[in-house]
Scaffold this motif. Structure first.
Motif, PDB file in Angstrom:
ATOM      1  N   GLN A 272     -12.841  -2.468   3.083  1.00 18.80           N
ATOM      2  CA  GLN A 272     -12.558  -2.020   1.674  1.00 18.80           C
ATOM      3  C   GLN A 272     -13.712  -2.059   0.684  1.00 18.80           C
TER       4      GLN A 272
ATOM      5  N   VAL B 193       1.000  -1.148  -0.109  1.00 15.49           N
ATOM      6  CA  VAL B 193       0.156   0.042  -0.007  1.00 15.49           C
ATOM      7  C   VAL B 193       0.952   1.142   0.061  1.00 15.49           C
TER       8      VAL B 193
ATOM      9  N   GLU C 183     -16.076   0.712  -0.973  1.00 17.50           N
ATOM     10  CA  GLU C 183     -16.397   0.780  -2.543  1.00 17.50           C
ATOM     11  C   GLU C 183     -17.686   0.503  -2.923  1.00 17.50           C
TER      12      GLU C 183
ATOM     13  N   GLY D 115       2.450   2.042  -3.149  1.00 13.53           N
ATOM     14  CA  GLY D 115       1.547   2.461  -4.417  1.00 13.53           C
ATOM     15  C   GLY D 115       0.901   1.069  -5.219  1.00 13.53           C
TER      16      GLY D 115
ATOM     17  N   HIS E 229      -4.462  -0.596  -3.228  1.00 11.97           N
ATOM     18  CA  HIS E 229      -4.969   0.597  -2.655  1.00 11.97           C
ATOM     19  C   HIS E 229      -5.806  -0.281  -1.228  1.00 11.97           C
ATOM     20  N   ASP E 230      -5.652   0.289  -0.132  1.00 15.61           N
ATOM     21  CA  ASP E 230      -6.536  -0.186   0.994  1.00 15.61           C
ATOM     22  C   ASP E 230      -6.286   0.799   2.166  1.00 15.61           C
ATOM     23  N   ASP E 231      -7.709   1.185   2.383  1.00 16.28           N
ATOM     24  CA  ASP E 231      -7.839   2.567   3.481  1.00 16.28           C
ATOM     25  C   ASP E 231      -7.253   1.748   4.778  1.00 16.28           C
TER      26      ASP E 231
END
Ligand code: SAM
Length: 347
Positions: free
Chosen positions: A105, A33, A109, A36, A39-41
């Motif tokens: 996630q 992550v 989304e 880059g 993507h993982d919040d």
């Protein structure tokens, strides 16, 4: 189980060491992550100290993550709307889920499922429950009705998400989790076991694969794990994990792609396919995204990369009389499912 190593004898599996493989997986995900790749919040909320992994490891973890995401997305996009035009209800059951953040996630989304159930050893689910319970941003994702959160037992039960303790070596605990999470045997279900079954004795992993086939009417079971224990790289892989106390107990039982497929078809799954990560990386993953991640870091370990990828695979079994999983799985370059039996030529 005796966790001490005897001189010259293979080291026994240590439950603590097997659980610690989760910390490794989570740290690798965070490294990806940060660089880059993916993507993982949320993954940073589950790692105490971030570690920078080598480009080879980052690329390998990216391939693993992208493959699992691709199959997950196929599952979410598949299906037959019900009579009222609403999307079909679906379930995900993640075995040995560790600190995986996919549920959160998917909420972000807007791709949530009816039930997302995670099971792992109680020691792991207790830690995860505590981490979730202390973060409002995570609790708020658990759904509109107040979730039941019990850090002492390592349990979360909410409308759409459950985290439950279970030792896969004891199917009664898996049955209990099924009941507590209110999984529905009739709904299409995706079962995930990412680097999990390989740590179990073959008799045990086979029981788990069989239990899932018997329990769910319509399902796909996806595994990610090692293959080829007998060459130099495979033997080194075995030695590394054995010296850490988490030997790959299942690797000699399913050492090849064919044997991973047979594990499914022998135990109640209608069709199965296994592909190594080298083939998946080049033939199945999105070439545009692959191009993007290949520019992220200087990379010159091509030989090691190819060997490493040839020692990991994704295998899946499908059980489906409804057509929900018709377009699920790996495809040839024209988009046709490759595990379907060929239609005999007209004579
Ligand atoms: C390598 S980690 C993978 C975690 C997660 N699936 C991922 O890919 O990020 C393996 C996980 O399997 C769990 N596990 C191994 N044996 C298990 C068992 N007998 N019962 C429940 N969980 C188990 C471990 O505790 C650990 O969380």
């Amino acid at each position: 189980m005796d966790e001490r190593s005897l001189m010259g004898a293979p080291r026994a599996s240590s439950t603590v060491a097997v659980q610690a493989t989760n910390d490794d997986a989570t740290a690798s995900k965070l490294s990806c992550v940060t660089k880059g790749y993916i993507h993982d919040d949320f993954v940073h909320m589950f790692v105490r100290r971030s570690i920078k992994r080598a480009p080879l490891i980052n690329r390998g973890y990216y391939a693993r993550w992208a493959t699992m995401r691709m199959l997950l997305k196929q599952f979410l996009d598949s299906g037959i709307p019900n009579g009222s035009g609403l999307p079909q209800k679906k379930q995900i059951l993640s075995l040995g889920a560790g600190f995986d953040t996919t549920f959160f996630q998917l909420v972000v989304e807007e791709q949530s499922v009816h039930k997302f159930v995670e099971v792992d050893f109680a020691e792991v689910t207790k830690k995860k429950t505590m981490l979730i319970a202390t973060k409002e941003v995570l609790v708020s994702k658990l759904g509109p009705t107040k979730p039941e959160i019990d850090p002492g037992k390592g349990e979360i039960v909410s409308e759409h998400y459950s985290l439950l303790p279970c030792d896969l070596r004891d199917l009664k605990t898996l049955d209990d989790a099924f009941t507590k999470a209110q999984l529905d045997a009739k709904l299409p279900t995706l079962i995930l076991a990412e680097c999990v079954l390989i740590y179990l004795e073959p008799t045990v992993s086979r029981q788990v694969v069989k239990w899932c086939a018997e329990k769910f009417e319509t399902a796909a079971f996806v595994t990610y794990e090692q293959i080829h224990p007998d060459d130099a790289f495979g033997q080194q892989m075995l030695r590394n994990l054995e010296s850490r106390g988490c030997p790959l107990l299942g690797l000699h039982d399913t050492p090849t792609l064919e044997s991973k497929e047979r594990r499914f078809t022998d135990l109640g799954w209608q069709r199965a396919l296994a592909m190594d990560m080298d083939a998946i990386y080049h033939q199945q993953l999105d070439p545009i995204d692959r191009g993007r991640i290949e520019r992220l870091e200087i990379f010159d370990e091509f030989e090691e990369w190819n060997i490493m990828q040839a020692h990991y695979c994704v295998a899946y079994g499908v059980k489906d009389d409804t057509g929900v999983f018709e377009n699920f799985g790996f495809s040839d370059r024209k988009g046709a499912n490759i595990e379907k039996p060929a239609i005999p030529p007209m004579m």
